[in-house]
Design a protein around this motif. Structure first.
Motif, PDB file in Angstrom:
ATOM      1  N   LEU A 109       9.246  -7.046   4.439  1.00  0.00           N
ATOM      2  CA  LEU A 109       7.951  -7.586   4.030  1.00  0.00           C
ATOM      3  C   LEU A 109       7.750  -9.009   4.526  1.00  0.00           C
ATOM      4  CD1 LEU A 109       7.629  -6.241   0.386  1.00  0.00           C
ATOM      5  CD2 LEU A 109       6.106  -5.752   2.274  1.00  0.00           C
ATOM      6  N   GLN A 110       8.840  -9.779   4.536  1.00  0.00           N
ATOM      7  CA  GLN A 110       8.721 -11.185   4.947  1.00  0.00           C
ATOM      8  C   GLN A 110       8.359 -11.338   6.414  1.00  0.00           C
ATOM      9  OE1 GLN A 110      11.362 -14.197   4.055  1.00  0.00           O
ATOM     10  NE2 GLN A 110      11.523 -13.730   1.884  1.00  0.00           N
ATOM     11  N   SER A 111       8.819 -10.369   7.217  1.00  0.00           N
ATOM     12  CA  SER A 111       8.600 -10.518   8.650  1.00  0.00           C
ATOM     13  C   SER A 111       7.168 -10.154   9.065  1.00  0.00           C
ATOM     14  CB  SER A 111       9.598  -9.644   9.423  1.00  0.00           C
ATOM     15  OG  SER A 111       9.372  -8.300   9.092  1.00  0.00           O
ATOM     16  N   LEU A 112       6.411  -9.564   8.143  1.00  0.00           N
ATOM     17  CA  LEU A 112       5.031  -9.196   8.477  1.00  0.00           C
ATOM     18  C   LEU A 112       4.163 -10.436   8.631  1.00  0.00           C
ATOM     19  CD1 LEU A 112       4.429  -6.226   5.996  1.00  0.00           C
ATOM     20  CD2 LEU A 112       4.926  -6.081   8.432  1.00  0.00           C
ATOM     21  N   SER A 113       3.247 -10.373   9.577  1.00  0.00           N
ATOM     22  CA  SER A 113       2.337 -11.505   9.775  1.00  0.00           C
ATOM     23  C   SER A 113       1.366 -11.577   8.597  1.00  0.00           C
ATOM     24  CB  SER A 113       1.568 -11.318  11.076  1.00  0.00           C
ATOM     25  OG  SER A 113       0.704 -10.206  10.954  1.00  0.00           O
ATOM     26  N   TYR A 114       0.678 -12.697   8.508  1.00  0.00           N
ATOM     27  CA  TYR A 114      -0.295 -12.895   7.433  1.00  0.00           C
ATOM     28  C   TYR A 114      -1.352 -11.793   7.462  1.00  0.00           C
ATOM     29  CZ  TYR A 114      -4.048 -15.148   4.806  1.00  0.00           C
ATOM     30  OH  TYR A 114      -5.055 -15.417   3.910  1.00  0.00           O
ATOM     31  N   GLU A 115      -1.845 -11.462   8.664  1.00  0.00           N
ATOM     32  CA  GLU A 115      -2.894 -10.428   8.796  1.00  0.00           C
ATOM     33  C   GLU A 115      -2.375  -9.071   8.333  1.00  0.00           C
ATOM     34  OE1 GLU A 115      -2.302 -12.726  11.141  1.00  0.00           O
ATOM     35  OE2 GLU A 115      -4.171 -13.815  10.819  1.00  0.00           O
ATOM     36  N   ARG A 116      -1.131  -8.756   8.692  1.00  0.00           N
ATOM     37  CA  ARG A 116      -0.599  -7.444   8.302  1.00  0.00           C
ATOM     38  C   ARG A 116      -0.350  -7.369   6.799  1.00  0.00           C
ATOM     39  NH1 ARG A 116       3.379  -4.543  12.177  1.00  0.00           N
ATOM     40  NH2 ARG A 116       2.905  -2.946  10.663  1.00  0.00           N
ATOM     41  N   ARG A 117       0.004  -8.502   6.226  1.00  0.00           N
ATOM     42  CA  ARG A 117       0.171  -8.509   4.769  1.00  0.00           C
ATOM     43  C   ARG A 117      -1.171  -8.299   4.074  1.00  0.00           C
ATOM     44  NH1 ARG A 117       4.048 -13.600   3.345  1.00  0.00           N
ATOM     45  NH2 ARG A 117       5.776 -13.084   4.693  1.00  0.00           N
ATOM     46  N   LEU A 118      -2.210  -8.868   4.663  1.00  0.00           N
ATOM     47  CA  LEU A 118      -3.542  -8.724   4.055  1.00  0.00           C
ATOM     48  C   LEU A 118      -3.973  -7.264   3.997  1.00  0.00           C
ATOM     49  CD1 LEU A 118      -5.698 -11.662   5.509  1.00  0.00           C
ATOM     50  CD2 LEU A 118      -4.822 -11.421   3.194  1.00  0.00           C
ATOM     51  N   ARG A 119      -3.450  -6.464   4.935  1.00  0.00           N
ATOM     52  CA  ARG A 119      -3.848  -5.046   4.971  1.00  0.00           C
ATOM     53  C   ARG A 119      -3.371  -4.269   3.740  1.00  0.00           C
ATOM     54  NH1 ARG A 119      -2.198  -3.658  11.103  1.00  0.00           N
ATOM     55  NH2 ARG A 119      -3.293  -5.385  12.067  1.00  0.00           N
ATOM     56  N   PHE A 120      -2.441  -4.840   2.993  1.00  0.00           N
ATOM     57  CA  PHE A 120      -1.956  -4.167   1.777  1.00  0.00           C
ATOM     58  C   PHE A 120      -3.001  -4.237   0.657  1.00  0.00           C
ATOM     59  CE2 PHE A 120       2.035  -4.479   3.937  1.00  0.00           C
ATOM     60  CZ  PHE A 120       2.829  -3.467   3.411  1.00  0.00           C
ATOM     61  N   ILE A 121      -3.905  -5.199   0.758  1.00  0.00           N
ATOM     62  CA  ILE A 121      -4.898  -5.369  -0.312  1.00  0.00           C
ATOM     63  C   ILE A 121      -5.779  -4.133  -0.389  1.00  0.00           C
ATOM     64  CG2 ILE A 121      -6.893  -6.747  -1.086  1.00  0.00           C
ATOM     65  CD1 ILE A 121      -5.520  -9.187   0.174  1.00  0.00           C
ATOM     66  N   GLY A 122      -5.909  -3.618  -1.611  1.00  0.00           N
ATOM     67  CA  GLY A 122      -6.708  -2.411  -1.836  1.00  0.00           C
ATOM     68  C   GLY A 122      -5.854  -1.153  -1.888  1.00  0.00           C
ATOM     69  N   LYS A 123      -4.593  -1.250  -1.407  1.00  0.00           N
ATOM     70  CA  LYS A 123      -3.735  -0.058  -1.432  1.00  0.00           C
ATOM     71  C   LYS A 123      -3.219   0.185  -2.850  1.00  0.00           C
ATOM     72  CE  LYS A 123      -2.642   0.283   3.332  1.00  0.00           C
ATOM     73  NZ  LYS A 123      -1.808   0.153   4.445  1.00  0.00           N
ATOM     74  N   ARG A 124      -2.951   1.453  -3.123  1.00  0.00           N
ATOM     75  CA  ARG A 124      -2.532   1.830  -4.479  1.00  0.00           C
ATOM     76  C   ARG A 124      -1.084   2.316  -4.483  1.00  0.00           C
ATOM     77  NH1 ARG A 124      -6.302   5.502  -7.650  1.00  0.00           N
ATOM     78  NH2 ARG A 124      -5.744   7.058  -6.102  1.00  0.00           N
ATOM     79  N   TYR A 125      -0.370   1.919  -5.511  1.00  0.00           N
ATOM     80  CA  TYR A 125       1.037   2.318  -5.678  1.00  0.00           C
ATOM     81  C   TYR A 125       1.250   2.704  -7.140  1.00  0.00           C
ATOM     82  CZ  TYR A 125       1.846   0.186  -1.129  1.00  0.00           C
ATOM     83  OH  TYR A 125       1.793  -0.104   0.198  1.00  0.00           O
ATOM     84  N   PHE A 126       2.250   3.525  -7.361  1.00  0.00           N
ATOM     85  CA  PHE A 126       2.591   3.827  -8.756  1.00  0.00           C
ATOM     86  C   PHE A 126       3.241   2.592  -9.376  1.00  0.00           C
ATOM     87  CE2 PHE A 126       2.385   8.126  -6.947  1.00  0.00           C
ATOM     88  CZ  PHE A 126       1.485   8.682  -7.853  1.00  0.00           C
ATOM     89  N   VAL A 127       3.011   2.451 -10.674  1.00  0.00           N
ATOM     90  CA  VAL A 127       3.578   1.317 -11.397  1.00  0.00           C
ATOM     91  C   VAL A 127       4.245   1.866 -12.656  1.00  0.00           C
ATOM     92  CG1 VAL A 127       1.408   0.838 -12.655  1.00  0.00           C
ATOM     93  CG2 VAL A 127       3.063  -0.981 -12.346  1.00  0.00           C
ATOM     94  N   VAL A 128       5.404   1.355 -12.986  1.00  0.00           N
ATOM     95  CA  VAL A 128       6.065   1.764 -14.227  1.00  0.00           C
ATOM     96  C   VAL A 128       5.868   0.629 -15.231  1.00  0.00           C
ATOM     97  CG1 VAL A 128       8.331   0.938 -13.382  1.00  0.00           C
ATOM     98  CG2 VAL A 128       8.245   2.534 -15.275  1.00  0.00           C
ATOM     99  N   TYR A 129       5.481   0.993 -16.459  1.00  0.00           N
ATOM    100  CA  TYR A 129       5.237  -0.056 -17.459  1.00  0.00           C
ATOM    101  C   TYR A 129       5.914   0.304 -18.775  1.00  0.00           C
ATOM    102  CZ  TYR A 129       1.652   3.035 -19.439  1.00  0.00           C
ATOM    103  OH  TYR A 129       0.998   4.101 -20.024  1.00  0.00           O
ATOM    104  N   VAL A 130       6.112  -0.725 -19.580  1.00  0.00           N
ATOM    105  CA  VAL A 130       6.754  -0.540 -20.888  1.00  0.00           C
ATOM    106  C   VAL A 130       5.647  -0.233 -21.903  1.00  0.00           C
ATOM    107  CG1 VAL A 130       8.167  -1.653 -22.674  1.00  0.00           C
ATOM    108  CG2 VAL A 130       8.577  -2.161 -20.248  1.00  0.00           C
ATOM    109  N   VAL A 131       5.758   0.888 -22.601  1.00  0.00           N
ATOM    110  CA  VAL A 131       4.704   1.323 -23.527  1.00  0.00           C
ATOM    111  C   VAL A 131       4.494   0.293 -24.643  1.00  0.00           C
ATOM    112  CG1 VAL A 131       4.059   3.129 -25.183  1.00  0.00           C
ATOM    113  CG2 VAL A 131       5.111   3.746 -22.992  1.00  0.00           C
ATOM    114  N   LYS A 132       5.583  -0.271 -25.136  1.00  0.00           N
ATOM    115  CA  LYS A 132       5.520  -1.250 -26.231  1.00  0.00           C
ATOM    116  C   LYS A 132       4.676  -2.478 -25.840  1.00  0.00           C
ATOM    117  CE  LYS A 132       9.000  -3.829 -28.864  1.00  0.00           C
ATOM    118  NZ  LYS A 132      10.449  -4.090 -28.881  1.00  0.00           N
ATOM    119  N   ASP A 133       4.774  -2.893 -24.596  1.00  0.00           N
ATOM    120  CA  ASP A 133       4.003  -4.034 -24.096  1.00  0.00           C
ATOM    121  C   ASP A 133       3.700  -3.802 -22.608  1.00  0.00           C
ATOM    122  OD1 ASP A 133       2.911  -6.374 -23.255  1.00  0.00           O
ATOM    123  OD2 ASP A 133       4.505  -7.677 -24.008  1.00  0.00           O
TER     124      ASP A 133
END
Lengths: 139, 131
Positions: A80-104
């Protein structure tokens, strides 16, 4: 005298900060421990946050029971670090699964290795017990 | 053993504290090596040490807490050198203000003011240049 006072105050602040880090870390570990139930939802990357002097973050948001939560995922790792600023920007809007704690649900971790392939997939209000099977959908 | 908490060590503690607080305020994570280096290493060395060994604590629950991103691990040397150079240039420029306010850095409060300005300015410059 002024220097001595400032030095002592600084030392107290540093010790206090170290205690705060310890308490924060203990709470973080407790929340992510196996005794707390976790569920899965969908997070959307909403921004690339550039940090000075340390690793940058992807800001992401997810909704659980009509409450919106935000998190920051540090861009650790050479890939991830080696990606250019423009390529990192392309991640915006993408969706990923997220795991969360039910209690909070503010305790959430985006799973960057689990992208949501089906663009029509919508997470239930209280998420899933495990990552759902996806059918790849192309617009 | 005679331990003297002298002016030098007091000033170093103040610099480390300022670096820690500003990093926490701006980034929600603290590069511990960078904070200690800011206080205890000469101008320039601290910036390079902190950028090459980014080891600290991340307060966001998404992350694991303690993190490490160093040139011995995942961090690329080129990124570390760029960060260190920007930090050093910015620190040198800020410390140049003493020319206009003689004695500024002789007082702890003056050092604190310069320290805050350097940390904020450095972070701001790093963000701009990263684009």
């Amino acid at each position: 005298m002024e220097a001595k006072v400032a030095g002592i105050i600084s030392a107290i602040v540093l010790i206090g900060f170290a205690v705060y880090v310890y308490i924060h870390n203990s709470k973080n570990n407790e929340m992510w421990s196996s005794k707390n139930e976790k569920r899965i939802s969908i997070a959307t990357i909403s921004d690339l946050v550039l940090r000075g002097k340390t690793v940058d973050d992807f800001k992401h948001t997810y909704t659980i029971n009509n409450n919106v939560y935000k998190g920051y995922h540090a861009l650790l790792g050479r890939e991830l670090q080696s990606l250019s600023y423009e390529r990192r920007l392309r991640f915006i809007g993408k969706r990923y699964f997220v795991v969360y704690v039910v209690k909070d649900p503010s305790y959430g971790k985006i799973l960057m290795n689990k992208p949501v392939l089906d663009s029509m997939l919508v997470a239930p209000a209280n998420g899933w017990a495990k990552i759902p099977k996806q059918e790849k959908y192309t617009k | 053993m005679n331990i003297t908490y002298n002016y030098m060590s007091q000033s170093l503690t103040v610099k480390t504290t300022i670096s820690t607080i500003v990093q926490y305020y701006i980034n929600e994570k603290v590069n511990g090596v960078g904070a200690i280096a800011d206080g205890f290493l000469p101008l320039g060395y601290g910036d390079f040490a902190g950028s090459m060994f980014d080891v600290g604590y991340d307060f966001d629950p998404d992350n694991k807490g303690l993190y490490s991103e160093t040139i011995l691990g995942n961090k690329s040397m080129s990124k570390a050198l760029i960060e260190g150079t920007i930090g050093t240039i910015f620190s040198l420029k800020m410390h140049g203000f003493e020319k206009y306010a003689p004695g500024l850095e002789k007082s702890i409060m003056g050092q604190a003011a310069v320290g805050f300005a350097v940390q904020f300015g450095n972070s701001f410059a790093q963000k701009k240049i990263a684009k």
